[in-house]
Every structure is written in structure tokens, then in C-alpha cells.
Design a protein around this motif. Structure first.
Motif, PDB file in Angstrom:
ATOM      1  N   UNK A  25      49.087  43.242  44.438  1.00  7.73           N
ATOM      2  CA  UNK A  25      47.770  43.311  43.827  1.00  7.73           C
ATOM      3  C   UNK A  25      46.801  42.515  44.690  1.00  7.73           C
ATOM      4  N   UNK A  26      45.876  43.206  45.280  1.00 11.75           N
ATOM      5  CA  UNK A  26      44.914  42.562  46.173  1.00 11.75           C
ATOM      6  C   UNK A  26      43.689  42.092  45.420  1.00 11.75           C
ATOM      7  N   UNK A  27      43.178  40.956  45.862  1.00 12.59           N
ATOM      8  CA  UNK A  27      41.903  40.457  45.382  1.00 12.59           C
ATOM      9  C   UNK A  27      41.146  39.922  46.587  1.00 12.59           C
ATOM     10  N   UNK A  28      40.002  40.531  46.886  1.00  9.36           N
ATOM     11  CA  UNK A  28      39.134  40.056  47.957  1.00  9.36           C
ATOM     12  C   UNK A  28      37.762  39.801  47.368  1.00  9.36           C
ATOM     13  N   UNK A  29      37.149  38.712  47.800  1.00 10.07           N
ATOM     14  CA  UNK A  29      35.865  38.283  47.230  1.00 10.07           C
ATOM     15  C   UNK A  29      34.952  37.823  48.358  1.00 10.07           C
ATOM     16  N   UNK A  30      33.674  38.172  48.260  1.00  4.81           N
ATOM     17  CA  UNK A  30      32.653  37.649  49.163  1.00  4.81           C
ATOM     18  C   UNK A  30      31.419  37.326  48.331  1.00  4.81           C
ATOM     19  N   UNK A  31      30.798  36.216  48.635  1.00  5.31           N
ATOM     20  CA  UNK A  31      29.559  35.826  47.962  1.00  5.31           C
ATOM     21  C   UNK A  31      28.613  35.269  49.008  1.00  5.31           C
ATOM     22  N   UNK A  32      27.328  35.423  48.747  1.00  3.08           N
ATOM     23  CA  UNK A  32      26.372  34.925  49.730  1.00  3.08           C
ATOM     24  C   UNK A  32      25.510  33.822  49.154  1.00  3.08           C
ATOM     25  N   UNK A  33      25.179  32.883  50.016  1.00  6.05           N
ATOM     26  CA  UNK A  33      24.244  31.821  49.681  1.00  6.05           C
ATOM     27  C   UNK A  33      22.927  32.090  50.391  1.00  6.05           C
ATOM     28  N   UNK A  34      22.096  31.084  50.497  1.00  5.29           N
ATOM     29  CA  UNK A  34      20.801  31.259  51.154  1.00  5.29           C
ATOM     30  C   UNK A  34      20.938  31.581  52.635  1.00  5.29           C
ATOM     31  N   UNK A  35      21.898  30.946  53.290  1.00  3.23           N
ATOM     32  CA  UNK A  35      22.048  31.143  54.733  1.00  3.23           C
ATOM     33  C   UNK A  35      23.517  31.181  55.160  1.00  3.23           C
ATOM     34  N   UNK A  36      24.396  31.540  54.229  1.00  2.00           N
ATOM     35  CA  UNK A  36      25.821  31.555  54.534  1.00  2.00           C
ATOM     36  C   UNK A  36      26.560  32.556  53.646  1.00  2.00           C
ATOM     37  N   UNK A  37      27.807  32.808  54.023  1.00  2.00           N
ATOM     38  CA  UNK A  37      28.706  33.697  53.277  1.00  2.00           C
ATOM     39  C   UNK A  37      29.978  32.910  52.963  1.00  2.00           C
ATOM     40  N   UNK A  38      30.512  33.106  51.773  1.00  2.00           N
ATOM     41  CA  UNK A  38      31.822  32.551  51.401  1.00  2.00           C
ATOM     42  C   UNK A  38      32.739  33.741  51.137  1.00  2.00           C
ATOM     43  N   UNK A  39      33.915  33.733  51.756  1.00  2.51           N
ATOM     44  CA  UNK A  39      34.847  34.852  51.602  1.00  2.51           C
ATOM     45  C   UNK A  39      36.231  34.329  51.232  1.00  2.51           C
ATOM     46  N   UNK A  40      37.006  35.179  50.581  1.00  4.37           N
ATOM     47  CA  UNK A  40      38.372  34.812  50.233  1.00  4.37           C
ATOM     48  C   UNK A  40      39.216  36.048  49.994  1.00  4.37           C
ATOM     49  N   UNK A  41      40.499  35.915  50.284  1.00  2.58           N
ATOM     50  CA  UNK A  41      41.433  37.022  50.066  1.00  2.58           C
ATOM     51  C   UNK A  41      42.810  36.451  49.778  1.00  2.58           C
ATOM     52  N   UNK A  42      43.544  37.132  48.923  1.00  2.00           N
ATOM     53  CA  UNK A  42      44.928  36.724  48.701  1.00  2.00           C
ATOM     54  C   UNK A  42      45.763  37.200  49.894  1.00  2.00           C
ATOM     55  N   UNK A  43      47.044  36.833  49.913  1.00  3.05           N
ATOM     56  CA  UNK A  43      47.891  37.219  51.048  1.00  3.05           C
ATOM     57  C   UNK A  43      49.152  37.971  50.607  1.00  3.05           C
ATOM     58  N   UNK A  44      49.190  38.409  49.353  1.00  2.26           N
ATOM     59  CA  UNK A  44      50.379  39.100  48.845  1.00  2.26           C
ATOM     60  C   UNK A  44      50.297  40.598  49.142  1.00  2.26           C
ATOM     61  N   UNK A  45      51.420  41.140  49.544  1.00  6.46           N
ATOM     62  CA  UNK A  45      51.541  42.579  49.742  1.00  6.46           C
ATOM     63  C   UNK A  45      52.860  43.026  49.124  1.00  6.46           C
ATOM     64  N   UNK A  46      52.802  44.129  48.397  1.00  2.94           N
ATOM     65  CA  UNK A  46      54.001  44.720  47.816  1.00  2.94           C
ATOM     66  C   UNK A  46      54.109  46.135  48.365  1.00  2.94           C
TER      67      UNK A  46
END
Length: 158
Positions: free
Chosen positions: A1-22
Motif C-alpha cells: 500500500x503506497x502513500x506519497x505526499x507533497x505539500x508546498x510552503x511559501x518558497x519550499x516543498x515538503x515530500x514524503x513516501x513510504x518504502x513498502x512494496x508488495x
């Protein structure tokens, strides 16, 4: 089950992803890996995250990487990636309909900084999906792909 997320601030990006693969074969054999790389840096200003048919997604990104230059901003990268994926999937459409049961389902979040007055400083987020023909979709503040119900659950606990 994948979960990837990205959010933006005023002058930056925050990203995240899990590492599980089935991965599962047709006979039911399952392999679980907790070291799958779904977040890939393309250059100093842009990254891509993969969900869905991750094998196909990783293959596409590995093949695409050579088309990204050091100076490309996120707009340049996302336009190149959309066109590249459309061309890669074109042969499939000759014998398979978009959204047919066996059509590969792969999606990407592309996050990075756009040039503004010659400086990479404007954060942007985009999503492209094979099931939408890799048409560009821009997200304003954040993007959650994969099993987004997991994110909703985790956010409700915070």
C-alpha cells in the motif's frame, strides 16, 4: 500500500513516501519489501514520487531521467515527463483501451520549484496518471496519492 505526499510552503516543498512494496505472482506467492524507493530526485529543483504499478513507474522514470537537465525547473520537467509517458504508452493504445482491466495504472506526483525572475523559488505540485492519459493536473497546496485513507487516518490522530 503506497502513500506519497507533497505539500508546498511559501518558497519550499515538503515530500514524503513510504518504502513498502508488495509483489504477488499469479500463483499467490507474495514478496514484501520495505526498501522500495518511490521518491526520486531528478535534479536540484525537482523530484518525482511513484504510486500504482511501481515497476512500470520506476522503469519510466529511469528511462526519462536522461532528459532532465540540471537547470530544468519543475514546469519544464513536468511537461517533458507528461509528453515522454504519453509517447511510451502510445503503443499500448493500439491494442488496449485506456482504463481497460489490464491497462497499467501508474501515477506520479512531481514537486519542485519554478523559476521566477531567474531564481528557482516558486513551489509547484503536479500529478499525472496513466489512467488519465498522463494529462497534467496541478495541485494548489498539497497532493496525496496512493492509499490516501492512510493519510487521513494519520492526520486525524495528530
Amino acid at each position: 500500500m503506497t502513500l506519497i505526499i507533497a505539500a508546498r510552503g511559501d518558497d519550499h516543498i515538503i515530500v514524503g513516501a513510504d518504502s513498502r512494496a508488495v509483489m504477488q505472482s499469479r500463483d499467490g506467492t507474495r514478496i514484501i519489501s520495505n526498501t522500495h524507493k518511490k521518491l526520486i530526485k531528478l535534479n536540484k529543483f525537482c523530484c518525482v514520487m511513484i504510486t500504482g504499478d511501481e515497476e512500470k513507474g520506476i522503469y519510466l522514470i529511469q528511462k526519462f531521467r536522461s532528459k532532465v537537465t540540471r537547470k530544468d525547473d519543475v514546469i519544464s520537467v513536468v511537461n517533458k515527463l507528461s509528453e515522454f509517458c504519453q509517447n511510451e504508452f502510445k503503443p499500448l493504445l493500439e491494442f488496449m483501451k485506456l482504463n481497460s482491466p489490464n491497462y497499467p495504472d501508474v501515477a506520479f506526483i512531481i514537486a519542485g520549484l519554478q523559476k521566477k525572475r531567474g531564481i528557482h523559488k516558486l513551489p509547484r505540485l503536479f500529478v499525472i496518471r496513466s489512467l488519465d492519459g498522463f494529462a497534467l493536473g496541478e495541485k494548489l497546496d498539497y497532493s496525496i496519492e496512493g492509499k490516501s485513507i492512510l493519510a487521513a487516518y494519520l492526520f486525524s490522530k495528530a
